[in-house]
Design a protein around this motif. Structure first.
Motif, short mmCIF file in Angstrom:
data_model
loop_
_atom_site.label_atom_id
_atom_site.label_comp_id
_atom_site.label_asym_id
_atom_site.label_seq_id
_atom_site.Cartn_x
_atom_site.Cartn_y
_atom_site.Cartn_z
N PRO A 83 -3.63 2.12 7.32
CA PRO A 83 -2.80 2.62 6.22
C PRO A 83 -2.71 1.59 5.09
N HIS A 84 -2.65 2.07 3.85
CA HIS A 84 -2.48 1.19 2.70
C HIS A 84 -1.35 1.72 1.81
N HIS B 251 -4.01 -7.95 1.78
CA HIS B 251 -5.03 -7.09 1.16
C HIS B 251 -5.06 -7.36 -0.34
N MET C 288 -7.61 -6.41 -3.05
CA MET C 288 -7.39 -4.95 -3.06
C MET C 288 -6.43 -4.62 -4.20
N CYS D 60 -2.84 -2.44 -3.29
CA CYS D 60 -2.24 -2.23 -1.98
C CYS D 60 -1.13 -3.25 -1.82
N ILE E 255 0.13 -4.32 1.02
CA ILE E 255 -0.06 -5.26 2.13
C ILE E 255 -0.55 -6.54 1.47
CU CU Z 1 -4.04 -2.34 2.24
#
Ligand code: CU
Ligand code: C2O
Ligand code: CU
Length: 540
Positions: A447-448, A511, A516, A506, A508
């Motif tokens: 999941p992102h 990431h 990302m 994202c 996270i």
């Molecule tokens: Cu992510």
């Protein structure tokens, strides 16, 4: 072979169930043989990981820390607030000092209180020995005031963000955003809450006494070394802890009057997603999400919170019973059972024991109406942009898993639209005044949570289905599970700037730090924007 790009109905729970559950979830009917095998191995992993991510058996001996509030002072019509980022040290675990960093405090920062309509100056002093930035997550501000990787604050320097608060009452937050180091700095303790009030929040009969019936709840997982130091350990591409902190308190309890209490939750973790509820499964009411109040309170007994997301809930403690706030394993999807491998799931995590005391006043009523939110008509959108998360890397191959090596040998995060963040590249150009739809699809295996700066958006649909009641409010961060396609719609009403971009990424943090992330400009006339935008940005 791109296994992680294969969507399956089994791994795609219905949105309504996933995000707002009023009944225990169950695995859907499926082919018996295959599912049994997967289930058995899944359960084995589950139990292994359970041991690693559970923090059950807490004794709840430490009173929950309530961060100070920061109102600042009004000078010449501007509210001035001072935030000093510095190293510190705190005792989280008994008898052990942990080196930390924080804002006006050894760990975390004050809850900044702002009002709609006010002009504010946020003066950030960097007393760290490394560069930082300070981003107002969820705030509608000019790009130069946004505290992105482009607004660097070198050690010993300060930076002032000046803007007018234009948006409605909302539970926002702030955190550093230096490219490549966001996760590390937040993990050490640099972040805080930023709450906006307005005429609507003034008028609502809600619990509003800070720390008494209006409680900040910042949820973070950490790992400690034997000597008490934080361990910043990357596991499957991101940093997960095995010890829960709430407002920086380990093993916490909170006394509240036995009446209706408001919790303002922030998932301030680097990577872990939580599936929040109470140990007795009691029902509560969701009243606000990232960008402000929902139209009406939504009854629920779970709320899912990905890193960066916020939720306000009203919980009735008038029965006087002690109860523990926790994160549940997100049961019911194979995807989740898989995610327990390595202890990165939503866990079985005790967070905070609530100890009700006799009430001094009557309970606040449950408001019938909180806000009015007009749904943006998708036919008004001038533009639709795909945002493909964890797709194949441009000019190369791969399924978007974290942990690959880049050309220079550094780790690459999952890309967006096949690209890894480049501070000197503008990825998207938006016309000021336009309404846009972004189609966020997750082709990766994990999941992102997708976050967009500058705006609050509405969720149009998930995999073609309308969003659940819990997702009908304003959002700046939306969780996109593997295989999902989430369409969001947003107006770009203010703040053109030909040179300084906003970010989407994202949330996270590892990431994001590994690329990302992408950059967008908001300009009055995209056609006129010369091709030397990259040159304007210059090397970073
Ligand atoms: Cu992510
Ligand atoms: Cu919460 Cu770009 O950040
Ligand atoms: Cu942000």
């Amino acid at each position: 072979m791109r296994v992680d790009a294969t969507p399956s109905n089994l791994t795609r729970p219905k949105p309504a169930k996933r995000f707002l559950t009023t009944k225990p979830q169950r695995l859907k009917r499926a082919t018996v043989g295959a599912v049994t095998v997967v289930l058995l191995s899944g359960l084995a992993c589950y139990w292994l990981a359970f041991i690693r991510v559970t923090n059950g058996g807490l004794t709840f001996e430490n009173e929950l820390h309530i961060p100070d509030q920061l109102f600042g002072t009004v000078v010449d019509g501007h509210r001035q607030l001072h935030l000093t980022v510095a190293e510190g040290s705190r005792e989280f675990l008994p008898g052990k000092q942990t080196p930390t960093a924080g804002v006006n405090a050894p760990y975390l920062g004050p809850t900044v209180r702002l009002r709609r309509g006010e002009d504010v100056d946020l003066i950030v002093q960097n007393n760290l020995d490394e560069m930082t930035t300070m981003h107002w997550h969820g705030m509608h501000v000019p790009a130069r005031m946004d505290g992105t990787p482009h607004q660097k604050i070198e050690p010993g320097e300060s930076w002032t963000a000046s803007f007018r608060v234009h948006q409605q009452a909302a539970p926002l937050w702030y955190h550093p955003h230096p490219h490549g180091a966001t996760g590390r700095q937040v993990y050490r303790g640099v972040s805080g809450l930023m709450w906006i009030d307005d005429e609507n929040s003034d008028a609502l009969d809600l619990p509003k006494t800070y720390g008494v019936d209006d409680i900040p709840i910042v949820i973070q997982d950490r790992q400690f070394d034997d000597d008490g130091a934080f361990r910043f350990a990357v596991n499957q591409g991101a940093v997960y802890g095995n010890t829960m902190l709430v407002n920086g308190t380990w093993n916490p309890f909170l006394q509240v009057e036995s009446r209706r209490i408001r919790f303002r939750l922030l998932n301030g973790s680097n990577a872990r997603i939580y599936y929040i509820g109470f140990e007795d499964n009691r029902r509560f009411h969701l009243i606000a999400t990232d960008g402000g109040f929902l139209e009406t309170p939504i009854p629920a007994n779970r709320v899912i919170l990905a890193p960066g997301e916020r939720a306000e809930i009203l919980v009735d403690f008038s029965d006087g019973a002690e109860v523990v706030l926790k994160s549940y394993p997100e049961a019911g999807s194979l995807e989740t059972i898989q995610s327990f491998v390595g202890g990165i799931g939503t866990g079985n995590l005790q967070l905070l024991k609530i100890v009700p005391t006799p009430a001094d006043r009557a309970s606040h009523p449950l408001p019938e109406r909180l806000n009015s939110i007009s749904r943006i008509d998708p036919s008004l959108a001038a533009n639709t942009r795909p945002m493909v998360l964890a797709g194949p890397i441009q000019g190369g191959r791969g399924g978007g898993r974290g942990g690959r090596r880049g050309r220079g040998g550094g780790p690459l995060g999952p890309p967006i639209n096949g690209k890894i963040m480049d501070m000197a590249r503008i990825d998207e150009v938006v016309r000021l005044g336009d309404i846009e739809i972004w189609e966020v699809s997750n082709r990766g295996g994990q999941p992102h949570p997708f976050h967009v700066h500058l705006v609050q958006f509405q969720i149009l649909d998930r995999n073609g289905r309308p969003p659940s009641a819990a997702e009908l409010g304003w959002k700046d961060t939306v969780l996109v599970p593997p295989g999902d396609l989430v369409r969001i719609i947003m107006p770009f009403e203010r703040y053109a700037d030909q040179e300084v971009p906003y970010m989407y990424h994202c949330h996270i943090m590892e990431h994001e730090d590994n690329g990302m992330m992408g950059q967008f400009l908001v300009v009055e006339d995209p056609e006129q924007l010369s091709s030397h935008t990259n040159h304007l940005l210059g090397p970073s």
